[in-house]
Design a protein around this motif. Structure first.
Motif, PDB file in Angstrom:
ATOM      1  N   LEU A  87      -4.919  -3.492   5.102  1.00 18.77           N
ATOM      2  CA  LEU A  87      -4.661  -2.205   5.761  1.00 18.77           C
ATOM      3  C   LEU A  87      -5.092  -1.019   4.909  1.00 18.77           C
ATOM      4  CD1 LEU A  87      -1.138  -2.671   7.403  1.00 18.77           C
ATOM      5  CD2 LEU A  87      -3.331  -2.454   8.560  1.00 18.77           C
ATOM      6  N   GLU A  88      -5.366  -1.266   3.626  1.00 20.50           N
ATOM      7  CA  GLU A  88      -5.778  -0.159   2.764  1.00 20.50           C
ATOM      8  C   GLU A  88      -7.054   0.505   3.248  1.00 20.50           C
ATOM      9  OE1 GLU A  88      -6.827  -3.995   0.413  1.00 20.50           O
ATOM     10  OE2 GLU A  88      -5.324  -3.286   1.845  1.00 20.50           O
ATOM     11  N   THR A  89      -7.904  -0.233   3.956  1.00 16.38           N
ATOM     12  CA  THR A  89      -9.157   0.358   4.435  1.00 16.38           C
ATOM     13  C   THR A  89      -8.907   1.481   5.423  1.00 16.38           C
ATOM     14  OG1 THR A  89      -9.323  -1.318   6.177  1.00 16.38           O
ATOM     15  CG2 THR A  89     -10.461  -1.761   4.095  1.00 16.38           C
ATOM     16  N   ARG A  90      -7.749   1.476   6.060  1.00 14.86           N
ATOM     17  CA  ARG A  90      -7.399   2.561   6.984  1.00 14.86           C
ATOM     18  C   ARG A  90      -6.420   3.549   6.363  1.00 14.86           C
ATOM     19  NH1 ARG A  90      -3.491   3.606  10.634  1.00 14.86           N
ATOM     20  NH2 ARG A  90      -2.461   1.613  10.301  1.00 14.86           N
ATOM     21  N   LEU A  91      -5.393   3.020   5.681  1.00 16.91           N
ATOM     22  CA  LEU A  91      -4.312   3.882   5.199  1.00 16.91           C
ATOM     23  C   LEU A  91      -4.736   4.770   4.030  1.00 16.91           C
ATOM     24  CD1 LEU A  91      -1.277   1.412   5.318  1.00 16.91           C
ATOM     25  CD2 LEU A  91      -1.956   3.112   7.015  1.00 16.91           C
ATOM     26  N   VAL A  92      -5.495   4.218   3.102  1.00 13.72           N
ATOM     27  CA  VAL A  92      -5.843   4.988   1.902  1.00 13.72           C
ATOM     28  C   VAL A  92      -6.772   6.163   2.211  1.00 13.72           C
ATOM     29  CG1 VAL A  92      -6.975   4.883  -0.361  1.00 13.72           C
ATOM     30  CG2 VAL A  92      -5.353   3.091   0.324  1.00 13.72           C
ATOM     31  N   PRO A  93      -7.920   5.961   2.891  1.00 12.00           N
ATOM     32  CA  PRO A  93      -8.773   7.109   3.216  1.00 12.00           C
ATOM     33  C   PRO A  93      -8.058   8.148   4.091  1.00 12.00           C
ATOM     34  CG  PRO A  93      -9.982   5.060   3.498  1.00 12.00           C
ATOM     35  CD  PRO A  93      -8.549   4.687   3.307  1.00 12.00           C
ATOM     36  N   ALA A  94      -7.155   7.676   4.971  1.00 13.21           N
ATOM     37  CA  ALA A  94      -6.437   8.618   5.840  1.00 13.21           C
ATOM     38  C   ALA A  94      -5.551   9.559   5.043  1.00 13.21           C
ATOM     39  CB  ALA A  94      -5.603   7.850   6.864  1.00 13.21           C
ATOM     40  N   ARG A  95      -5.147   9.136   3.847  1.00 15.62           N
ATOM     41  CA  ARG A  95      -4.306   9.997   2.997  1.00 15.62           C
ATOM     42  C   ARG A  95      -5.134  10.785   1.990  1.00 15.62           C
ATOM     43  NH1 ARG A  95       0.941   7.475   3.179  1.00 15.62           N
ATOM     44  NH2 ARG A  95       1.636   8.564   1.306  1.00 15.62           N
ATOM     45  N   GLY A  96      -6.466  10.660   2.078  1.00 14.51           N
ATOM     46  CA  GLY A  96      -7.340  11.482   1.260  1.00 14.51           C
ATOM     47  C   GLY A  96      -7.653  10.951  -0.114  1.00 14.51           C
ATOM     48  N   TYR A  97      -7.461   9.645  -0.332  1.00 11.69           N
ATOM     49  CA  TYR A  97      -7.728   9.076  -1.647  1.00 11.69           C
ATOM     50  C   TYR A  97      -8.977   8.201  -1.623  1.00 11.69           C
ATOM     51  CZ  TYR A  97      -3.128  10.699  -3.070  1.00 11.69           C
ATOM     52  OH  TYR A  97      -2.049  11.489  -3.362  1.00 11.69           O
ATOM     53  N   GLU A  98      -9.636   8.139  -2.784  1.00 13.21           N
ATOM     54  CA  GLU A  98     -10.837   7.317  -2.934  1.00 13.21           C
ATOM     55  C   GLU A  98     -10.450   5.845  -2.968  1.00 13.21           C
ATOM     56  OE1 GLU A  98     -14.366   6.602  -6.280  1.00 13.21           O
ATOM     57  OE2 GLU A  98     -12.820   8.122  -6.580  1.00 13.21           O
ATOM     58  N   LEU A  99     -11.219   5.015  -2.253  1.00 19.30           N
ATOM     59  CA  LEU A  99     -10.961   3.583  -2.204  1.00 19.30           C
ATOM     60  C   LEU A  99     -12.230   2.821  -2.541  1.00 19.30           C
ATOM     61  CD1 LEU A  99      -9.212   1.091  -1.432  1.00 19.30           C
ATOM     62  CD2 LEU A  99     -10.023   1.404   0.921  1.00 19.30           C
ATOM     63  N   ASP A 100     -12.155   1.951  -3.546  1.00 23.13           N
ATOM     64  CA  ASP A 100     -13.246   1.046  -3.880  1.00 23.13           C
ATOM     65  C   ASP A 100     -12.855  -0.357  -3.459  1.00 23.13           C
ATOM     66  OD1 ASP A 100     -15.623   2.124  -5.696  1.00 23.13           O
ATOM     67  OD2 ASP A 100     -13.839   3.292  -6.182  1.00 23.13           O
ATOM     68  N   LEU A 101     -13.732  -1.037  -2.723  1.00 25.29           N
ATOM     69  CA  LEU A 101     -13.451  -2.384  -2.244  1.00 25.29           C
ATOM     70  C   LEU A 101     -14.049  -3.420  -3.177  1.00 25.29           C
ATOM     71  CD1 LEU A 101     -14.122  -1.911   1.578  1.00 25.29           C
ATOM     72  CD2 LEU A 101     -11.941  -1.813   0.352  1.00 25.29           C
ATOM     73  N   VAL A 102     -13.257  -4.454  -3.460  1.00 20.51           N
ATOM     74  CA  VAL A 102     -13.704  -5.556  -4.299  1.00 20.51           C
ATOM     75  C   VAL A 102     -13.448  -6.852  -3.546  1.00 20.51           C
ATOM     76  CG1 VAL A 102     -13.198  -4.256  -6.405  1.00 20.51           C
ATOM     77  CG2 VAL A 102     -11.480  -5.814  -5.473  1.00 20.51           C
ATOM     78  N   PRO A 103     -14.090  -7.961  -3.946  1.00 19.80           N
ATOM     79  CA  PRO A 103     -13.895  -9.226  -3.218  1.00 19.80           C
ATOM     80  C   PRO A 103     -12.442  -9.689  -3.268  1.00 19.80           C
ATOM     81  CG  PRO A 103     -15.823  -9.345  -4.648  1.00 19.80           C
ATOM     82  CD  PRO A 103     -15.107  -8.082  -5.008  1.00 19.80           C
ATOM     83  N   ILE A 139       0.818  -1.221   0.000  1.00 23.77           N
ATOM     84  CA  ILE A 139       0.000   0.000   0.000  1.00 23.77           C
ATOM     85  C   ILE A 139       0.847   1.264   0.000  1.00 23.77           C
ATOM     86  CG2 ILE A 139      -1.839   1.234   1.213  1.00 23.77           C
ATOM     87  CD1 ILE A 139      -2.417  -1.567   2.566  1.00 23.77           C
ATOM     88  N   GLU A 140       1.887   1.305   0.819  1.00 20.81           N
ATOM     89  CA  GLU A 140       2.674   2.534   0.934  1.00 20.81           C
ATOM     90  C   GLU A 140       3.344   2.939  -0.382  1.00 20.81           C
ATOM     91  OE1 GLU A 140       2.744   4.792   3.041  1.00 20.81           O
ATOM     92  OE2 GLU A 140       1.893   3.955   4.852  1.00 20.81           O
ATOM     93  N   PRO A 141       3.936   2.005  -1.155  1.00 21.62           N
ATOM     94  CA  PRO A 141       4.484   2.426  -2.456  1.00 21.62           C
ATOM     95  C   PRO A 141       3.407   2.976  -3.386  1.00 21.62           C
ATOM     96  CG  PRO A 141       5.427   0.326  -1.803  1.00 21.62           C
ATOM     97  CD  PRO A 141       4.311   0.610  -0.841  1.00 21.62           C
ATOM     98  N   ALA A 142       2.195   2.390  -3.335  1.00 22.72           N
ATOM     99  CA  ALA A 142       1.104   2.903  -4.165  1.00 22.72           C
ATOM    100  C   ALA A 142       0.707   4.309  -3.733  1.00 22.72           C
ATOM    101  CB  ALA A 142      -0.098   1.956  -4.084  1.00 22.72           C
ATOM    102  N   LEU A 143       0.653   4.543  -2.425  1.00 23.32           N
ATOM    103  CA  LEU A 143       0.337   5.887  -1.926  1.00 23.32           C
ATOM    104  C   LEU A 143       1.425   6.877  -2.306  1.00 23.32           C
ATOM    105  CD1 LEU A 143      -1.057   4.916   1.587  1.00 23.32           C
ATOM    106  CD2 LEU A 143      -2.323   6.153  -0.181  1.00 23.32           C
ATOM    107  N   ALA A 144       2.675   6.450  -2.244  1.00 21.35           N
ATOM    108  CA  ALA A 144       3.774   7.342  -2.637  1.00 21.35           C
ATOM    109  C   ALA A 144       3.671   7.713  -4.112  1.00 21.35           C
ATOM    110  CB  ALA A 144       5.120   6.672  -2.352  1.00 21.35           C
ATOM    111  N   LEU A 145       3.288   6.739  -4.957  1.00 17.48           N
ATOM    112  CA  LEU A 145       3.077   7.040  -6.375  1.00 17.48           C
ATOM    113  C   LEU A 145       1.925   8.021  -6.546  1.00 17.48           C
ATOM    114  CD1 LEU A 145       3.479   6.659  -9.409  1.00 17.48           C
ATOM    115  CD2 LEU A 145       1.976   4.641  -9.262  1.00 17.48           C
ATOM    116  N   ALA A 146       0.833   7.807  -5.826  1.00 19.34           N
ATOM    117  CA  ALA A 146      -0.312   8.712  -5.934  1.00 19.34           C
ATOM    118  C   ALA A 146       0.088  10.143  -5.584  1.00 19.34           C
ATOM    119  CB  ALA A 146      -1.439   8.236  -5.015  1.00 19.34           C
TER     120      ALA A 146
END
Length: 358
Positions: free
Chosen positions: A42-58, A14-21
């Protein structure tokens, strides 16, 4: 331009993806960024906390062997591919960038179905199943490890947060130690096991606490959100600070002289970027990538290595404690670690993504 990022599970994806974003937004404030992940990561917590949209898939865990579970994969995978394809359609995605994890496999297949460019980043020396698949669907493959076992890949390093790559440990050291309630003039050991923590590291460090204190060493210990400890060190001096989880690892790196930690790709990338020497304890299971990550650093003089089975309070006392009392050796190891780090992989990958779409 609209970019969809797929990577989830642990902070290493997740963190490298957030750094790219973040880097994409710095290069072009108009870029739209959407993450796809699963509810178990952990993306359910880390991604919204950094202000990015998150869509959950199975989530579709893929078994590594021929088991009855394998028979359930095609149907569940098809559902996940359809869910990601719906996200790609809704945001009108121009490109899919994957970093591995459960969500990456359906994301790669959905992007292929939609005819979108696919970009793969693999941080480990041995790619997981998802990124091995992704690499077969695209020519745009980048790695965080030199000579990674993935064909046609270009080594660029692992994208890291700006707070990490711009950290000046020497100038921030006193302030960082005070922030944790530590003394500014004592040798400081940072203990952590990655985003999930590590029981063996926790137990060995806590067992060594009396000897570390007696030797004048203070400890900042992040046990991991999923871990608990049975016996905490009693209050005293030097301080032994226990935390369950820490978002500001940059401050922890600045406070420390030496780290005791796992050998995950993100951990090794961050510690070499900031020049923090470490005693690495690779995860004893998996495909051995943590040992390879750590061996690259230790071979270059930036740390030491111990098997998980060999780690004990005695090993810490015999090997880590002498290092903490040898500032000259710490300085040499810090320079060696820094020489192995990369600090611009986020911008490099962001520019690659923009060029690929254009």
């Amino acid at each position: 331009m609209r970019v969809v990022l797929a990577g989830g599970g642990t902070a290493g994806h997740i963190e490298p993806a957030l750094a790219l974003a973040d880097a994409l937004r710095r290069l072009d404030a108009g870029v739209g960024v959407t993450f796809v992940g699963t509810e178990r990561g952990l993306e359910t917590r880390l991604v919204p906390a950094r202000g990015y949209e998150l869509d959950l898939v199975p989530a579709v865990p893929l078994p590594r062997a021929l088991t009855p579970q394998l028979l359930t994969v095609p149907g569940r995978l098809a559902g996940a591919v359809n869910a990601v394809a719906a996200v790609l359609d809704r945001v009108r995605a121009d490109v899919l960038v994957g970093f591995g994890g459960y969500v990456a496999t359906p994301a790669y297949l959905a992007a292929k179905r939609r005819g979108l460019p696919i970009v793969v980043h693999e941080a480990n020396p041995r790619p997981g199943l998802a990124n091995r698949l992704g690499a077969k669907l695209t020519d745009h493959v980048f790695t965080g490890f030199p000579d990674a076992a993935i064909p046609r890949a270009e080594f660029i390093g692992t994208p890291l947060r700006r707070e990490i790559v711009e950290l000046d440990r020497l100038s921030m050291g006193d302030k960082a130690r005070s922030w944790f309630g530590l003394q500014t003039d004592r040798p400081t050991l940072l203990v952590f096991g990655g985003s999930q923590g590590a029981r063996s590291i926790n137990e060995a460090a806590l067992a060594a606490a009396p000897a570390l204190r007696a030797a004048g060493v203070q400890v900042l210990h992040v046990v991991g959100a999923k871990n608990t400890v049975e016996h905490e060190p009693p209050p005293g001096d030097p301080q032994y600070v226990l935390l369950s989880y820490l978002d500001r690892m940059d401050v922890a790196y600045a406070a420390a002289d030496v780290a005791l930690c796992r050998g995950g790709a993100l951990t090794c990338a961050e510690l070499t970027a900031v020049g923090l020497p470490a005693a690495y304890v690779p995860l004893p299971h998996g495909n051995g990538e943590q040992r390879m990550n750590a061996e690259r650093v230790t071979a270059g003089g930036g740390g030491m290595l111990v098997d998980d089975a060999e780690l004990s309070s005695d090993w810490i006392i015999d090997h880590v404690l002498p290092l903490l009392h040898d500032p000259e050796r710490v300085a040499v190891m810090s320079e060696a670690a820094s020489a192995l780090g990369t600090k611009d992989a986020d911008i490099t990958l962001a520019r690659k993504v923009l060029e690929i779409v254009r």
